[in-house]
Scaffold this active site. Structure first.
Site, PDB file in Angstrom:
ATOM      1  CD  GLU A 105      -3.178   0.512   0.368  1.00  0.00           C
ATOM      2  OE1 GLU A 105      -2.690   1.323  -0.447  1.00  0.00           O
ATOM      3  OE2 GLU A 105      -4.387   0.464   0.623  1.00  0.00           O
ATOM      4  CG  ASP A 106      -1.000   4.796  -1.371  1.00  0.00           C
ATOM      5  OD1 ASP A 106      -1.704   3.897  -0.877  1.00  0.00           O
ATOM      6  OD2 ASP A 106      -1.489   5.856  -1.800  1.00  0.00           O
ATOM      7  CG  ASP A 109      -4.936   8.468   6.575  1.00  0.00           C
ATOM      8  OD1 ASP A 109      -4.718   8.894   7.710  1.00  0.00           O
ATOM      9  OD2 ASP A 109      -5.402   9.197   5.670  1.00  0.00           O
ATOM     10  CG  PHE A 159      -3.885  16.560   1.648  1.00  0.00           C
ATOM     11  CD1 PHE A 159      -3.432  15.818   0.564  1.00  0.00           C
ATOM     12  CD2 PHE A 159      -5.247  16.763   1.782  1.00  0.00           C
ATOM     13  CE1 PHE A 159      -4.298  15.288  -0.365  1.00  0.00           C
ATOM     14  CE2 PHE A 159      -6.146  16.239   0.844  1.00  0.00           C
ATOM     15  CZ  PHE A 159      -5.667  15.502  -0.219  1.00  0.00           C
ATOM     16  NE  ARG A 172      -3.983   8.253  -8.691  1.00  0.00           N
ATOM     17  CZ  ARG A 172      -4.591   7.883  -7.561  1.00  0.00           C
ATOM     18  NH1 ARG A 172      -3.867   7.472  -6.544  1.00  0.00           N
ATOM     19  NH2 ARG A 172      -5.902   7.938  -7.442  1.00  0.00           N
TER      20      ARG A 172
HETATM   21  C1  PRP Z   1      -5.856   5.448  -0.080  1.00  0.00           C
HETATM   22  C2  PRP Z   1      -4.690   4.507   0.124  1.00  0.00           C
HETATM   23  C3  PRP Z   1      -5.269   3.433   0.974  1.00  0.00           C
HETATM   24  C4  PRP Z   1      -6.288   4.163   1.808  1.00  0.00           C
HETATM   25  C5  PRP Z   1      -5.721   4.430   3.148  1.00  0.00           C
HETATM   26  O1  PRP Z   1      -6.616   4.974  -1.147  1.00  0.00           O
HETATM   27  O2  PRP Z   1      -4.186   4.015  -1.087  1.00  0.00           O
HETATM   28  O3  PRP Z   1      -5.881   2.423   0.201  1.00  0.00           O
HETATM   29  O4  PRP Z   1      -6.585   5.389   1.144  1.00  0.00           O
HETATM   30  O5  PRP Z   1      -6.620   5.132   3.932  1.00  0.00           O
HETATM   31  P1  PRP Z   1      -7.244   4.552   5.261  1.00  0.00           P
HETATM   32  O6  PRP Z   1      -6.141   3.920   6.065  1.00  0.00           O
HETATM   33  O7  PRP Z   1      -7.781   5.808   5.930  1.00  0.00           O
HETATM   34  O8  PRP Z   1      -8.331   3.598   4.906  1.00  0.00           O
HETATM   35  P2  PRP Z   1      -7.773   5.813  -1.882  1.00  0.00           P
HETATM   36  O9  PRP Z   1      -9.107   5.326  -1.410  1.00  0.00           O
HETATM   37  O10 PRP Z   1      -7.476   7.289  -1.721  1.00  0.00           O
HETATM   38  O11 PRP Z   1      -7.664   5.380  -3.371  1.00  0.00           O
HETATM   39  P3  PRP Z   1      -6.417   5.437  -4.394  1.00  0.00           P
HETATM   40  O12 PRP Z   1      -5.391   4.440  -3.874  1.00  0.00           O
HETATM   41  O13 PRP Z   1      -7.015   5.014  -5.684  1.00  0.00           O
HETATM   42  O14 PRP Z   1      -5.881   6.849  -4.395  1.00  0.00           O
END
Ligand code: PRP
Length: 187
Positions: A105-106, A109, A159, A172
């Site tokens: 995962e990136d 959060d 952010f 991205r």
């Molecule tokens: C982001 C990220 C994780 C998630 C983390 O995805 O890639 O999947 O949010 O947040 P959390 O711990 O609060 O659940 P996002 O839904 O923004 O989609 P993306 O990866 O397509 O940008």
């Protein structure tokens, strides 16, 4: 289209060089953990944010690996995820019990996405050994009891954009992780 991203980045949190060297360190830890395992290793990237990190991490790993991807979305997200996770693109294979799963995962959060995903993989894909590798960890915002097993950077509650992370689907492609200028998302 103006590609001068300096106008939107307040400061750089993780430079390209920092990211490269942290990925090398984390890759060695991952190799050490899995090297004697009997099971195959599946890197499971969660789109879209993980795409850049996944590509760099998998090139650095000196282990036999398979890769797969899921696309998840958290309804009602706005700035904060809600925990109502929807699968936009799922796994074709049902039984993954012969694999060790490393979720890539990136960012971790609130933890809502990965907390849900770990349970889903256990219930629906018979996964037993599931570990989590993230580029970024933002522990200050955690709502669910979940933690990173292999992490590159712990960051403050800012952010962030770049290296896969977006703001309204943009940025991205930045090669580093930067803090988005407040005036961009507050205007
Ligand atoms: C982001 C990220 C994780 C998630 C983390 O995805 O890639 O999947 O949010 O947040 P959390 O711990 O609060 O659940 P996002 O839904 O923004 O989609 P993306 O990866 O397509 O940008």
């Amino acid at each position: 289209m103006n590609l001068d991203y300096e106008n939107v980045v307040d400061k750089i949190l993780c430079s390209e060089e920092d990211i490269k060297s942290r990925i090398k360190i984390v890759a060695r830890k991952i190799e050490e953990y899995y090297k004697d395992s009997e099971r195959k290793l599946l890197l499971l990237g969660i789109l879209k944010g993980s795409v850049v990190f996944m590509a760099d991490l998998m090139k650095e790993l000196h282990l036999p690996i398979e890769v797969d991807f899921m696309r998840l979305s958290s309804y009602g997200k706005g700035a904060v995820s809600t925990g109502n996770i929807v699968i936009k693109a799922g796994l074709e294979r049902k039984d993954l019990s012969e694999y060790n799963i490393l979720i890539v995962e990136d960012i971790l959060d609130t933890g809502n996405t990965l907390y849900w995903l770990v349970d889903y993989l256990k219930q629906e894909h018979m996964c037993e050994n599931i570990k989590i590798c993230t580029l970024l960890d933002k522990p200050d915002r955690r709502e669910k009891p979940i933690s990173v097993d292999f992490g590159c950077f712990t960051i403050p509650d800012e952010f962030v954009i770049g290296y896969g992370l977006d703001y309204n689907e943009l940025y991205r492609d930045l090669p580093y992780v930067g803090v988005l200028k407040r005036e961009i998302y507050e205007k």
